[in-house]
Each structure stands twice: as C-alpha cells, then as structure tokens.
Design a protein around this motif. Structure first.
Motif, PDB file in Angstrom:
ATOM      1  N   LEU A  10      -0.382   1.010  -6.171  1.00 31.15           N
ATOM      2  CA  LEU A  10      -1.770   1.429  -6.298  1.00 31.15           C
ATOM      3  C   LEU A  10      -1.823   2.768  -7.027  1.00 31.15           C
ATOM      4  O   LEU A  10      -0.927   3.595  -6.883  1.00 31.15           O
ATOM      5  N   ASP A  11      -2.866   2.950  -7.821  1.00 27.51           N
ATOM      6  CA  ASP A  11      -3.039   4.270  -8.431  1.00 27.51           C
ATOM      7  C   ASP A  11      -3.524   5.250  -7.367  1.00 27.51           C
ATOM      8  O   ASP A  11      -3.872   4.866  -6.256  1.00 27.51           O
ATOM      9  N   GLY A  12      -3.566   6.519  -7.691  1.00 21.48           N
ATOM     10  CA  GLY A  12      -4.032   7.501  -6.724  1.00 21.48           C
ATOM     11  C   GLY A  12      -4.120   8.880  -7.348  1.00 21.48           C
ATOM     12  O   GLY A  12      -3.503   9.156  -8.381  1.00 21.48           O
ATOM     13  N   GLY A  13      -4.899   9.750  -6.715  1.00 21.03           N
ATOM     14  CA  GLY A  13      -5.001  11.113  -7.197  1.00 21.03           C
ATOM     15  C   GLY A  13      -5.800  11.248  -8.469  1.00 21.03           C
ATOM     16  O   GLY A  13      -5.462  12.059  -9.336  1.00 21.03           O
ATOM     17  N   SER A 206      -8.473   2.224   5.154  1.00 22.17           N
ATOM     18  CA  SER A 206      -7.386   3.174   5.392  1.00 22.17           C
ATOM     19  C   SER A 206      -7.954   4.424   6.042  1.00 22.17           C
ATOM     20  O   SER A 206      -9.064   4.852   5.729  1.00 22.17           O
ATOM     21  N   CYS A 207      -7.186   4.981   6.954  1.00 17.84           N
ATOM     22  CA  CYS A 207      -7.638   6.120   7.746  1.00 17.84           C
ATOM     23  C   CYS A 207      -6.833   7.367   7.417  1.00 17.84           C
ATOM     24  O   CYS A 207      -5.751   7.293   6.831  1.00 17.84           O
ATOM     25  N   VAL A 208      -7.364   8.495   7.827  1.00 22.12           N
ATOM     26  CA  VAL A 208      -6.732   9.783   7.548  1.00 22.12           C
ATOM     27  C   VAL A 208      -6.275  10.417   8.857  1.00 22.12           C
ATOM     28  O   VAL A 208      -6.979  10.366   9.866  1.00 22.12           O
ATOM     29  N   PHE A 209      -5.081  11.001   8.826  1.00 25.03           N
ATOM     30  CA  PHE A 209      -4.497  11.633  10.012  1.00 25.03           C
ATOM     31  C   PHE A 209      -4.040  13.045   9.655  1.00 25.03           C
ATOM     32  O   PHE A 209      -2.859  13.300   9.453  1.00 25.03           O
ATOM     33  N   GLY A 241      -6.154  -5.705   4.640  1.00 31.05           N
ATOM     34  CA  GLY A 241      -5.155  -4.675   4.852  1.00 31.05           C
ATOM     35  C   GLY A 241      -5.707  -3.525   5.675  1.00 31.05           C
ATOM     36  O   GLY A 241      -6.910  -3.283   5.718  1.00 31.05           O
ATOM     37  N   ILE A 242      -4.814  -2.829   6.351  1.00 28.50           N
ATOM     38  CA  ILE A 242      -5.156  -1.608   7.066  1.00 28.50           C
ATOM     39  C   ILE A 242      -4.118  -0.570   6.700  1.00 28.50           C
ATOM     40  O   ILE A 242      -2.989  -0.908   6.330  1.00 28.50           O
ATOM     41  N   GLY A 243      -4.492   0.704   6.778  1.00 30.38           N
ATOM     42  CA  GLY A 243      -3.489   1.661   6.365  1.00 30.38           C
ATOM     43  C   GLY A 243      -3.833   3.105   6.570  1.00 30.38           C
ATOM     44  O   GLY A 243      -4.699   3.477   7.373  1.00 30.38           O
ATOM     45  N   ILE A 244      -3.126   3.929   5.786  1.00 29.31           N
ATOM     46  CA  ILE A 244      -3.142   5.374   5.939  1.00 29.31           C
ATOM     47  C   ILE A 244      -3.202   6.002   4.555  1.00 29.31           C
ATOM     48  O   ILE A 244      -2.439   5.615   3.663  1.00 29.31           O
ATOM     49  N   ASN A 245      -4.107   6.960   4.364  1.00 29.56           N
ATOM     50  CA  ASN A 245      -4.117   7.691   3.103  1.00 29.56           C
ATOM     51  C   ASN A 245      -4.422   9.162   3.372  1.00 29.56           C
ATOM     52  O   ASN A 245      -4.838   9.542   4.469  1.00 29.56           O
ATOM     53  N   CYS A 246      -4.154   9.998   2.365  1.00 32.07           N
ATOM     54  CA  CYS A 246      -4.406  11.445   2.462  1.00 32.07           C
ATOM     55  C   CYS A 246      -3.806  12.041   3.730  1.00 32.07           C
ATOM     56  O   CYS A 246      -4.442  12.803   4.457  1.00 32.07           O
ATOM     57  N   TYR A 281      -0.985   5.295   1.005  1.00 36.28           N
ATOM     58  CA  TYR A 281      -1.029   6.233  -0.113  1.00 36.28           C
ATOM     59  C   TYR A 281      -1.245   7.637   0.446  1.00 36.28           C
ATOM     60  O   TYR A 281      -2.348   8.146   0.497  1.00 36.28           O
ATOM     61  N   PRO A 282      -0.133   8.241   0.872  1.00 37.66           N
ATOM     62  CA  PRO A 282      -0.181   9.569   1.487  1.00 37.66           C
ATOM     63  C   PRO A 282      -0.405  10.662   0.456  1.00 37.66           C
ATOM     64  O   PRO A 282      -0.482  10.411  -0.749  1.00 37.66           O
ATOM     65  N   ASP A 283      -0.515  11.891   0.964  1.00 35.00           N
ATOM     66  CA  ASP A 283      -0.623  13.032   0.056  1.00 35.00           C
ATOM     67  C   ASP A 283       0.606  13.098  -0.840  1.00 35.00           C
ATOM     68  O   ASP A 283       1.733  13.046  -0.359  1.00 35.00           O
ATOM     69  N   GLY A 284       0.369  13.251  -2.139  1.00 32.24           N
ATOM     70  CA  GLY A 284       1.483  13.387  -3.075  1.00 32.24           C
ATOM     71  C   GLY A 284       1.754  14.833  -3.396  1.00 32.24           C
ATOM     72  O   GLY A 284       1.965  15.197  -4.546  1.00 32.24           O
ATOM     73  N   THR A 285       1.715  15.689  -2.371  1.00 35.20           N
ATOM     74  CA  THR A 285       1.859  17.121  -2.586  1.00 35.20           C
ATOM     75  C   THR A 285       3.167  17.630  -2.016  1.00 35.20           C
ATOM     76  O   THR A 285       3.928  16.884  -1.399  1.00 35.20           O
TER      77      THR A 285
END
Length: 321
Positions: A10-13, A206-209, A241-246, A281-285
């Motif tokens: 997936l693309d992101g950012g 997708s959820c944020v934690f 789908g379910i997931g996690i981002n940021c 798609y987590p933080d890419g930092t």
C-alpha cells in the motif's frame, strides 16, 4: 494470519511526500491537508501520486483522507473567499478518483481513503480521540459519516472505479461501531443497489495506537476493538480487513499478537465466518511524534529506528514464516 495469504503493498505518507519531495507546506489555511491540492495544484498531486504508481504499489489511496464538508467550507482561496460550498465538493472528489486511476499501474487497485471525524477537527484529534460533544456517540458519528459519504456517492460510477474503501486512523470504539453500522445489505425490496455501502466493495478499518499503551486513545482494549470491528451484531457486512496505522513500529508485534488472539476467540465462538486480512501501515519515522498543534514532527530524546527490514520481519513473523 494465514501463511498462504499474499502480501499486498500500500502507498502511504502522501502529505509527508508532498512536503519532502515537492515543497508543499500545510498550515491552518489548508484544512483539507493533502486534499487541498485538488483545488490549488492538481498537477503536483498527480506527480506525487504517480511516484507511488511507478513503484508500483498494489493498492493506491485517493487523496481524500481529510475530506469533509466542514473542511471544504473552511478552505478559502482567491476565487472562493467564503469557502467551498457542499454543492461544489463532488467535482473535487471525482478529480481525486480520476488522478488515482490515471497514475496507477494496470494491476493496482484504488482505495477510497476516509479519515475519522477527528481528522477534520481543528486542531486534529485522530491521535487523541477527544471529540466534541456533538460528535461523540455512535449515532452522532454515524450521522456524520453517512452525510460525508453522500458526497462520495455522487462520483460517477464509483462502485466500479474503486477496489476498496479505507477507514483510517480511527481512535474511538464508538466510531468503529458507527462505521460498521454505515454498511448494510440492501433490502430485497430495494431495487437501487448502486450504493457501495451494500457490500459490493470490500472495506477495511484501521486504528491508531499512540503513546506506550496497547489501547485506543479512548482507552478501549484490543478485545473490545476487535469485537467492534468484526462482531456481526453491528452489521452483517464484515470488514475485508482490520488493522493498525500511524503507530510506532516497535509496538506492532505485541499489537498483532493481541489482534490475532482476539480474532481467534471470536472465530472459536462461532461469531466469525472467515478471518479478515491484516492491514499494517505504521509510522515510517525514526521515532518522531506528530504534534497536531505545531503541525510538525517532534523527535523524542530516544529515537526509534523504523526501517523496512523491521516491518518485513514483523510481517514474516505474523505469517508464521
């Protein structure tokens, strides 16, 4: 997670890429964030999204994450000094889908990107979940999401042009339930089944934690989150789908383990027919935290190294390989 499942990229950012690679600046005058370029400079947006298309990614998100009637109304331009009316919005949403279609690879599928209500607040609250009193309950958030989606349903042939609907960075369990209730099978007596909310297009949530805890910003546990995401009591149309981002990369292994345990319990209780796909798609930092007040990334004293190899190791582990 099924070890035989393919891994899709997936693309992101998009916002960060626009800032870093194209010199775009966002501030309080651009409440639509990346979507502002649909108004101010579609050419730059097209070029940035083409960068993702040239990879090529398997799924390309539309530049619509921050879209809302409120954000368009707050957007002032020289030709629209009083903001952009609700009647003008569908033109820009059509443009967002068209750009994604134009720049994607032939096999890439387009995902309609939809942020939470908190992404439309000033300052944004998708990392805190601190919503105003008028947008806090399940019914209130359902009304808001339904009204926003009516804008997207004015896009010509939307159902055939997108492969997914992506609800991203959801910080509250009430909002998860509201999104679930947004989807419902069309009644047999209803001859109009054109709505993508009747299950014809797969969707994910997708959820944020944020922070150090393994809970949503509103305090909801993973068991509560997964139940809201997948329990058929909320809707007979279950997310693809379910997931996690940021979310920090370092938190993913434990979060994935907790997600899988919660899904297993639902499946073993006969509440789940098939396992959902896992969206990550987590933080890419390098450990920076986004400050919603200053609109800038802030580096902590101890920097976390988030590299592609870390993410790939996490994916391999979750697949049992």
């Amino acid at each position: 997670m099924d070890g035989d499942s393919p891994v899709l990229f997936l693309d992101g950012g998009l916002g960060t890429s626009l800032e870093d690679n194209y010199g775009v600046k966002f501030d309080e005058h651009t409440p639509l964030w990346s979507s502002h370029l649909l108004i101010s400079n579609p050419g730059v947006l097209r070029a940035c999204q083409r960068d993702f298309g040239n990879v090529p990614v398997d799924i390309l998100l539309t530049a619509t994450y921050q879209v809302s009637a409120e954000a368009f109304a707050r957007t002032r331009t020289p030709t629209r000094p009083k903001g952009i009316s609700q009647y003008e919005i569908p033109y820009f949403l059509e443009l967002a889908v068209s750009i994604a279609e134009e720049v994607k690879a032939p096999t890439t599928r387009v995902a309609l990107s939809l942020g939470p209500y908190g992404a439309c607040m000033i300052p944004s609250q998708e990392y805190s979940g601190k919503y105003d009193a008028e947008h806090n309950s399940v019914d209130q958030l359902l009304d808001w999401h339904r009204a926003r989606f009516r804008l997207f349903e004015q896009i010509d042939r939307l159902r055939s042009r997108i492969g997914f609907i992506a609800f991203e960075t959801v910080p509250k369990i009430n909002e998860i339930k509201a999104v679930r209730k947004l989807f419902a099978s069309a009644p047999s007596s209803n001859l109009d089944t054109s709505s993508v909310l009747h299950g014809a297009v797969p969707y994910w949530i997708s959820c944020v934690f944020p922070g150090d805890k393994h809970t949503l910003p509103d305090g909801s546990t993973i068991d509560q989150v997964v139940d809201a995401l997948l329990n058929p009591d909320y809707s007979d149309i279950v997310p693809w789908g379910i997931g996690i981002n940021c979310t920090k990369v370092a938190k993913l292994p434990e979060l994935i383990r907790m997600y899988e345990s919660a899904v297993s319990r639902l499946a073993n209780a006969g509440r789940l027919k098939t396992w959902p796909c896992l969206i990550l798609y987590p933080d890419g930092t390098n450990g920076e935290v986004y400050d919603t007040t200053t609109k800038a990334w802030r580096a902590p004293a101890s920097r976390q190294v988030a590299v592609v190899s870390d993410i790939m190791s996490i994916i391999a582990s979750s697949k049992g390989g």
